[in-house]
Design an enzyme around this catalytic site. Structure first.
Site, PDB file in Angstrom:
ATOM      1  N   CYS A  35     -19.746   0.949   7.550  1.00 62.14           N
ATOM      2  CA  CYS A  35     -20.016   1.538   8.871  1.00 62.14           C
ATOM      3  C   CYS A  35     -21.362   1.178   9.490  1.00 62.14           C
ATOM      4  CB  CYS A  35     -19.868   3.046   8.784  1.00 62.14           C
ATOM      5  SG  CYS A  35     -18.189   3.496   8.370  1.00 62.14           S
ATOM      6  N   LYS A  76       0.847  -1.202   0.000  1.00 61.26           N
ATOM      7  CA  LYS A  76       0.000   0.000   0.000  1.00 61.26           C
ATOM      8  C   LYS A  76       0.883   1.252   0.000  1.00 61.26           C
ATOM      9  CE  LYS A  76      -4.018  -0.157   2.573  1.00 61.26           C
ATOM     10  NZ  LYS A  76      -4.891   0.108   3.731  1.00 61.26           N
ATOM     11  N   ARG A  98     -18.540  10.209   4.482  1.00 63.88           N
ATOM     12  CA  ARG A  98     -19.278   9.216   3.692  1.00 63.88           C
ATOM     13  C   ARG A  98     -18.415   8.766   2.518  1.00 63.88           C
ATOM     14  NH1 ARG A  98     -23.792  12.759   1.568  1.00 63.88           N
ATOM     15  NH2 ARG A  98     -22.134  14.288   1.919  1.00 63.88           N
ATOM     16  N   GLU A 104     -14.681  10.631  12.939  1.00 60.11           N
ATOM     17  CA  GLU A 104     -14.901  11.195  11.595  1.00 60.11           C
ATOM     18  C   GLU A 104     -16.349  10.922  11.199  1.00 60.11           C
ATOM     19  OE1 GLU A 104     -15.298   7.190  10.306  1.00 60.11           O
ATOM     20  OE2 GLU A 104     -15.696   8.924   9.036  1.00 60.11           O
ATOM     21  N   GLY A 148     -26.049  -0.577   3.476  1.00 61.27           N
ATOM     22  CA  GLY A 148     -24.816  -1.385   3.534  1.00 61.27           C
ATOM     23  C   GLY A 148     -23.646  -0.501   3.927  1.00 61.27           C
TER      24      GLY A 148
HETATM   25  C1  UDX Z   1     -21.901   6.504   6.696  1.00 58.44           C
HETATM   26  C2  UDX Z   1     -22.228   7.819   7.393  1.00 58.44           C
HETATM   27  O1  UDX Z   1     -23.083   8.592   6.545  1.00 58.44           O
HETATM   28  C3  UDX Z   1     -20.940   8.602   7.652  1.00 58.44           C
HETATM   29  O2  UDX Z   1     -21.239   9.797   8.353  1.00 58.44           O
HETATM   30  C4  UDX Z   1     -20.015   7.731   8.501  1.00 58.44           C
HETATM   31  O3  UDX Z   1     -18.806   8.412   8.787  1.00 58.44           O
HETATM   32  C5  UDX Z   1     -19.723   6.438   7.750  1.00 58.44           C
HETATM   33  O4  UDX Z   1     -20.946   5.733   7.468  1.00 58.44           O
HETATM   34  P1  UDX Z   1     -21.343   5.650   4.260  1.00 58.44           P
HETATM   35  O5  UDX Z   1     -21.624   4.317   4.859  1.00 58.44           O
HETATM   36  O6  UDX Z   1     -20.081   5.849   3.507  1.00 58.44           O
HETATM   37  O7  UDX Z   1     -21.335   6.792   5.445  1.00 58.44           O
HETATM   38  O8  UDX Z   1     -22.516   6.023   3.259  1.00 58.44           O
HETATM   39  P2  UDX Z   1     -23.975   6.664   3.408  1.00 58.44           P
HETATM   40  O9  UDX Z   1     -24.114   7.635   2.322  1.00 58.44           O
HETATM   41  O10 UDX Z   1     -24.250   7.077   4.788  1.00 58.44           O
HETATM   42  O11 UDX Z   1     -24.939   5.380   3.039  1.00 58.44           O
HETATM   43  C6  UDX Z   1     -24.961   4.286   3.913  1.00 58.44           C
HETATM   44  C7  UDX Z   1     -26.038   3.327   3.386  1.00 58.44           C
HETATM   45  O12 UDX Z   1     -27.334   3.905   3.564  1.00 58.44           O
HETATM   46  C8  UDX Z   1     -25.907   3.014   1.891  1.00 58.44           C
HETATM   47  O13 UDX Z   1     -26.220   1.649   1.686  1.00 58.44           O
HETATM   48  C9  UDX Z   1     -26.975   3.902   1.258  1.00 58.44           C
HETATM   49  O14 UDX Z   1     -27.472   3.368   0.045  1.00 58.44           O
HETATM   50  C10 UDX Z   1     -28.043   3.892   2.330  1.00 58.44           C
HETATM   51  N1  UDX Z   1     -28.930   5.061   2.292  1.00 58.44           N
HETATM   52  C11 UDX Z   1     -28.425   6.293   2.553  1.00 58.44           C
HETATM   53  C12 UDX Z   1     -30.291   4.854   2.030  1.00 58.44           C
HETATM   54  O15 UDX Z   1     -30.729   3.733   1.786  1.00 58.44           O
HETATM   55  N2  UDX Z   1     -31.126   5.928   2.042  1.00 58.44           N
HETATM   56  C13 UDX Z   1     -30.676   7.187   2.296  1.00 58.44           C
HETATM   57  O16 UDX Z   1     -31.480   8.114   2.277  1.00 58.44           O
HETATM   58  C14 UDX Z   1     -29.282   7.379   2.556  1.00 58.44           C
END
Ligand code: UDX
Length: 431
Positions: free
Chosen positions: A262, A35, A153, A150, A259
């Protein structure tokens, strides 16, 4: 300031590059030599829009450095960020072995006053344990351990770093807080709120934020199930409730199960913490169950759409990653749907802008196609799984040669009246 990021994954690399871009000198450390070699050769090991340019610019300026030499990096820095992974253990708790290993390594290299900052998502009271590890080798006057979670997203990580709603810092040490405030001052100048609380408070804020967002999504998905049964458009319900400022319009989009790296991990970890501290977090536990059940619910829906006759049927997936603008498959509904539909005799083709996925490489009748038309041309059923922009204006009449091709839009990118006009058989979510 002189900063060391331990761990160059989604959090360490993005945050390190962004700190360097603010003028700091940043060492990014990782134990994986490949990496670090990639990064020193201007290659980026993760898919994150905008990251390649940011890393190259700051690496070229000499502000951003990559090394496997933790000793050098820690001894050259005043702020030490722990950004290692905290994966889910078998019992659902957060596995902290990498955090504690980093703490042990740091404790051997305290050559002057250090601020050790947990940026990894860690259960409440982890900071106390990190402090204990370091104080086993160092006087407490030589360091401070704080929490600074943090909220990045995937796919929006650089924007989320640069324009956070808030910067959360957990520490009761006024001098240390002043130093961290200076570090983040450029973001505060652009409107970010600098919020300080106790170290344990910051640890809970991180988990509670993710668990609440996951709850919002699962809540909306279940309301969507009711809307399907009562011929109501869930998009109207999402708009209608989202206009209440107490609810807010964001994270009310129905879709596949949530999914990512996180939400699935953090909901389980905070539920485990609840049990550990004798508090039953029953709502979060029900969110975990509801989200898991959603994957089979939607697989079952796809089967019903094809009247449960899947043998030799051609199904196409547009997008397979857990959301758009990432190559991450962790927790993606497709990882369960595709093997199940394949097992029932369907032939599956999928296209994803981020390329073929190892998750499906061993499935005999699952094929990656390099573009939308190749993936769809013989489809009996086209499933829109991920909300990539390139799926938002498809020319359906040209997509499949099969006359009664059906569309299952799992992201509600299109509307039923629009599809009716095109005389297409169209299914979506919550409508
Ligand atoms: C999330 C948190 O948003 C972020 O603050 C944290 O630091 C890490 O985890 P992430 O998992 O990268 O970020 O993506 P995010 O955009 O939050 O989406 C998470 C999941 O929720 C995805 O599967 C997305 O498709 C779903 N989602 C999100 C929905 O189904 N509906 C929504 O309105 C928003």
């Amino acid at each position: 300031m002189k900063i060391c990021m331990i761990g160059t994954g989604y959090v360490g690399l993005v945050s390190g590059a962004c700190f360097a871009d603010l003028g700091n000198t940043v060492w990014c450390v990782d134990k994986i030599k490949e990496k670090i070699n990639m990064l020193n050769n201007k290659k980026i090991p993760i898919y994150e829009p905008g990251l390649e340019e940011l890393v190259k610019k700051n690496h070229k300026s000499g502000r951003l450095k990559f090394t496997t030499n933790l000793e050098l990096a820690v001894q050259s820095s005043e702020l030490i960020f722990i950004c290692v992974g905290t994966p889910t253990s078998k019992n659902g708790s957060a596995d902290l072995k990498y955090v504690f290993k980093a703490a042990k390594e740091i404790s051997k290299n305290i050559n002057n006053f250090k601020i050790i900052i947990n940026k990894s998502t860690v259960p409440v009271s982890t900071g106390d344990k990190v402090e204990k590890i370091i104080s086993s080798k160092n006087k407490k006057s030589k360091f401070a351990v704080i929490s600074n979670p943090e909220f990045l997203r995937e796919g929006d990580a650089i924007r989320d770093f640069r324009f956070p709603d808030r910067i959360v810092v957990g520490s009761n040490n006024k001098k240390v807080l002043r130093k961290i405030k200076i570090l983040y001052q450029p973001l505060v100048n652009k409107g970010a709120v600098f919020f300080s609380t106790s170290r344990r408070g910051a640890e809970i804020i991180k988990y509670a934020s993710n668990a609440f967002l996951a709850t919002k999504i699962s809540f909306m998905n279940e309301i969507g199930n009711l809307c399907e049964k009562t011929k109501v458009d869930v998009e109207d319900v999402a708009l209608g409730i989202g206009l209440d400022k107490r609810i807010g319009a964001r994270f009310l989009r129905v879709g596949p199960a949530y999914g990512g790296s996180c939400f699935p991990k953090d909901t389980k970890a905070i539920a485990f913490s609840g049990d550990k501290f004798n508090t039953n977090l029953s709502i979060i536990k029900s969110v975990i169950k509801s989200n898991e059940a959603r994957k089979s619910l939607l697989t079952n829906r796809a089967e019903n759409i094809l009247s449960r006759r899947l043998k030799n049927k051609n199904i196409s997936f547009l997008g397979v990653t857990f959301k758009a603008n990432t190559d991450d498959m962790r927790g993606a509904t497709s990882s369960l749907m595709i093997p199940l539909l394949h097992k029932k005799g369907a032939k599956i083709r999928y296209y994803d802008p981020t390329g073929p996925k190892k998750e499906f490489s061993k499935l005999k009748n699952v094929f990656y196609c390099e573009n939308i038309s190749k993936a769809c041309k013989k489809s009996d059923l086209i499933i829109i799984h991920t909300e990539w922009d390139e799926f938002k204006s498809l020319n359906f009449n040209k997509l499949s040669k099969i006359k009664n091709c059906i569309i299952f839009d799992m992201r509600n990118l299109y509307s039923p009246p629009q599809m009716k006009k095109l005389k297409l058989k169209y299914y979506s979510i919550g409508r």
